[in-house]
Design a protein around this motif. Structure first.
Motif, short mmCIF file in Angstrom:
data_model
loop_
_atom_site.label_atom_id
_atom_site.label_comp_id
_atom_site.label_asym_id
_atom_site.label_seq_id
_atom_site.Cartn_x
_atom_site.Cartn_y
_atom_site.Cartn_z
N LEU A 8 -30.87 31.80 35.59
CA LEU A 8 -30.28 32.05 34.27
C LEU A 8 -30.62 30.87 33.34
CD1 LEU A 8 -26.87 33.62 35.32
CD2 LEU A 8 -28.82 34.79 34.31
N GLY A 9 -30.01 29.70 33.59
CA GLY A 9 -30.40 28.52 32.83
C GLY A 9 -31.74 27.99 33.32
N ASP A 10 -32.14 26.85 32.75
CA ASP A 10 -33.45 26.28 33.05
C ASP A 10 -33.41 25.34 34.25
OD1 ASP A 10 -34.57 27.54 30.84
OD2 ASP A 10 -34.13 25.84 29.51
N THR A 11 -34.54 25.23 34.94
CA THR A 11 -34.81 24.12 35.85
C THR A 11 -35.25 22.95 34.98
OG1 THR A 11 -35.50 25.64 37.59
CG2 THR A 11 -36.23 23.33 37.78
N VAL A 12 -34.65 21.77 35.19
CA VAL A 12 -34.88 20.65 34.26
C VAL A 12 -35.33 19.41 35.03
CG1 VAL A 12 -33.87 19.15 32.51
CG2 VAL A 12 -33.16 21.55 32.66
N ILE A 13 -36.48 18.87 34.65
CA ILE A 13 -37.02 17.64 35.21
C ILE A 13 -36.98 16.59 34.10
CG2 ILE A 13 -38.94 16.57 36.39
CD1 ILE A 13 -37.70 18.95 37.89
N GLY A 14 -36.29 15.46 34.33
CA GLY A 14 -36.07 14.47 33.29
C GLY A 14 -37.30 13.66 32.95
N ASP A 15 -37.13 12.73 32.02
CA ASP A 15 -38.22 11.86 31.58
C ASP A 15 -38.68 10.93 32.69
OD1 ASP A 15 -37.97 12.97 29.05
OD2 ASP A 15 -36.77 11.32 28.26
N ASP A 16 -39.99 10.67 32.75
CA ASP A 16 -40.57 9.67 33.64
C ASP A 16 -40.33 9.98 35.12
OD1 ASP A 16 -42.03 7.26 34.09
OD2 ASP A 16 -40.15 6.16 34.43
N VAL A 17 -40.17 11.25 35.45
CA VAL A 17 -40.04 11.65 36.85
C VAL A 17 -41.43 11.79 37.45
CG1 VAL A 17 -39.30 13.50 38.41
CG2 VAL A 17 -37.81 12.76 36.55
N LYS A 18 -41.62 11.27 38.66
CA LYS A 18 -42.91 11.32 39.33
C LYS A 18 -42.78 12.18 40.59
CE LYS A 18 -44.16 8.39 36.21
NZ LYS A 18 -44.79 8.89 34.98
N ILE A 19 -43.58 13.24 40.65
CA ILE A 19 -43.51 14.22 41.73
C ILE A 19 -44.85 14.25 42.45
CG2 ILE A 19 -43.18 16.67 42.28
CD1 ILE A 19 -41.45 16.84 39.72
N ASP A 20 -44.82 14.01 43.74
CA ASP A 20 -46.03 13.94 44.55
C ASP A 20 -46.58 15.35 44.83
OD1 ASP A 20 -48.03 12.85 46.10
OD2 ASP A 20 -46.71 12.07 47.66
N SER A 21 -47.62 15.42 45.63
CA SER A 21 -48.24 16.70 45.99
C SER A 21 -47.38 17.48 46.98
CB SER A 21 -49.62 16.44 46.62
OG SER A 21 -50.45 15.75 45.72
N GLN A 22 -47.52 18.81 46.92
CA GLN A 22 -46.89 19.74 47.85
C GLN A 22 -45.37 19.58 47.91
OE1 GLN A 22 -49.23 19.14 51.45
NE2 GLN A 22 -50.71 20.66 50.77
N VAL A 23 -44.78 19.45 46.75
CA VAL A 23 -43.32 19.39 46.62
C VAL A 23 -42.83 20.74 46.12
CG1 VAL A 23 -41.44 18.36 45.26
CG2 VAL A 23 -43.25 16.91 46.22
N GLN A 24 -41.69 21.19 46.64
CA GLN A 24 -41.09 22.46 46.23
C GLN A 24 -39.74 22.19 45.58
OE1 GLN A 24 -41.57 25.63 45.83
NE2 GLN A 24 -39.44 26.18 45.47
N ILE A 25 -39.61 22.58 44.31
CA ILE A 25 -38.35 22.43 43.58
C ILE A 25 -37.90 23.83 43.19
CG2 ILE A 25 -37.26 21.48 41.52
CD1 ILE A 25 -39.22 19.17 41.64
N ALA A 26 -36.73 24.21 43.68
CA ALA A 26 -36.26 25.58 43.52
C ALA A 26 -35.56 25.78 42.17
CB ALA A 26 -35.31 25.92 44.66
N HIS A 27 -35.13 27.03 41.94
CA HIS A 27 -34.57 27.39 40.64
C HIS A 27 -33.29 26.63 40.33
CE1 HIS A 27 -32.59 31.11 42.80
NE2 HIS A 27 -32.16 29.97 43.28
N ASN A 28 -33.18 26.25 39.05
CA ASN A 28 -31.99 25.59 38.48
C ASN A 28 -31.71 24.21 39.04
OD1 ASN A 28 -31.12 28.83 38.48
ND2 ASN A 28 -30.80 27.72 36.56
N VAL A 29 -32.69 23.63 39.70
CA VAL A 29 -32.57 22.22 40.10
C VAL A 29 -32.65 21.34 38.87
CG1 VAL A 29 -33.80 20.34 41.28
CG2 VAL A 29 -33.43 22.52 42.45
N GLN A 30 -31.94 20.22 38.91
CA GLN A 30 -32.05 19.20 37.87
C GLN A 30 -32.41 17.88 38.54
OE1 GLN A 30 -28.62 19.03 35.26
NE2 GLN A 30 -28.34 21.24 35.34
N VAL A 31 -33.42 17.20 38.00
CA VAL A 31 -33.82 15.89 38.50
C VAL A 31 -33.72 14.90 37.35
CG1 VAL A 31 -35.66 14.51 39.55
CG2 VAL A 31 -35.38 16.93 40.20
N GLY A 32 -32.95 13.81 37.55
CA GLY A 32 -32.68 12.86 36.49
C GLY A 32 -33.85 11.95 36.17
N ASP A 33 -33.78 11.30 35.03
CA ASP A 33 -34.84 10.42 34.54
C ASP A 33 -35.22 9.35 35.57
OD1 ASP A 33 -34.43 11.83 32.20
OD2 ASP A 33 -33.40 10.20 31.15
#
Length: 345
Positions: A226-251
């Motif tokens: 329903l709402g958005d999946t949100v990834i904050g500023d300056d977040v670094k995500i490596d290869s082969q990572v799975q982030i599911a729906h409506n997850v929030q990751v902070g700056d």
């Protein structure tokens, strides 16, 4: 594509750029960056980990980035500063030999919707597809074979490497780097079961990536239910990572390879998740949490600090013995409890 010119700089210029104290010949020029053991007379190197002190005295580098505490052990010119690794990070960008994209232009084989809005100096490479309603900011680079879905927005200075896919309604901030094969905005894993089979739940949200986000190759960030999946500023995500729906990751958080985060979990600011970490759904991880590699987190974490689960590798024979003992823990705990009650009775 055109290859950038080789970079060359004097030690005095580098010291001024990095705010370092130079000990040695400021006119000496360097044109490469290498490890202590591999560096040659035209290279600059760095010492950021005491484990590599053993290579310092034998280095052939022109100069070394080094903490003042170890400066006296350096046999060549040195640039002293409090954080040599951070200085190395900055220099790595100066010496990066990767080809630079042409400043602007749409390849004839690219397909760009008539109502797409392109900023200044946008580059769209061969066979890319830009769908209706897309907005690309100034200086955006879209690599070969990329697909940007309808009504998505990509901020100024962002770069999509080859074969990146943005589904519809994805928002990417400024200066993002998305590596080949990553998929942003695919459907989240939402199904309802009626006792006989599964019924798909339409995923109506989107994905929002903040500024300065980097997403590694073949990683997936699902759109919200329903709402958005949100990834904050300056977040670094490596290869082969799975982030599911409506997850929030902070700056300013960082996720190493093969991390998996289940739906609706919230990860705070300045968090570090080691390789292979798994977070169950609907959890809250507070700011300043570090989870070591291969750990499984099934409960919310409310205090900052370092957390681990699982056991380290051991011989199979020892592991089998420990597995048997693990099954006996409940019985041992009950026996201990009876003994304690008896000793206080």
């Amino acid at each position: 594509m055109k290859r950038s010119e080789p970079f060359s700089c004097s030690l005095a210029e580098l010291a001024d750029r990095l705010g370092a104290t130079l000990v040695g010949d400021g006119e000496r020029r360097v044109s490469g960056l290498a490890t202590l053991s591999d560096a040659g007379p035209d290279d600059i190197s760095f010492l950021a980990n005491k484990a590599y002190l053993k290579y310092l005295t034998q280095t052939r580098a022109a100069a070394v980035l080094i903490h003042p505490a170890h400066g006296g052990e350096c046999p060549v010119a040195r640039l002293e500063l409090d954080n040599p690794y951070l200085a190395y990070a900055e220099l790595s960008r100066l010496f990066d030999p990767m080809a630079a994209p042409d400043a602007g232009g749409v390849h004839p084989s690219a397909v760009v919707a008539g109502d797409a809005v392109l900023g200044r100096d946008v580059t769209i490479a061969a066979n890319a597809v830009i769908e209706s309603g897309v907005e690309l900011g100034d200086g955006v680079s879209v690599g070969p074979g990329c697909v940007i879905g309808a009504d998505s927005v990509v901020g100024d200075g962002s770069r999509l490497h080859a074969n990146v896919t943005l589904y519809h309604g994805v928002v990417v901030g400024k200066r993002a780097i998305l590596h080949s094969g990553c998929v942003i905005g695919a459907d989240g894993f939402g199904f309802a079961h009626d006792g006989r089979g599964w019924h798909k739940i339409a995923q109506l949200g989107g994905v929002v990536l903040g500024d300065d986000v980097e997403v590694g190759s073949c990683s997936s960030i699902d759109r919200g239910a329903l709402g958005d999946t949100v990834i904050g500023d300056d977040v670094k995500i490596d290869s082969q990572v799975q982030i599911a729906h409506n997850v929030q990751v902070g700056d300013h958080s960082a996720l190493a390879g093969c991390v998996g985060i289940a739906g609706s979990t919230k990860v705070g600011r300045h968090c570090l998740l080691g390789g292979g970490v798994g977070l169950s759904g609907h959890l809250t991880i507070c700011d300043g949490v570090q989870v070591t590699g291969m750990s499984l987190v099934t409960n919310s974490i409310t205090e900052p600090g370092v957390y681990s689960s699982g056991t380290g590798a051991m011989s199979n024979a020892l592991w089998r013995k420990n597995a048997v003992r693990f099954k006996q823990l409940d019985d041992i705990a009950k026996r201990l409890s009876r003994l304690e009650r008896g000793s206080t009775g």
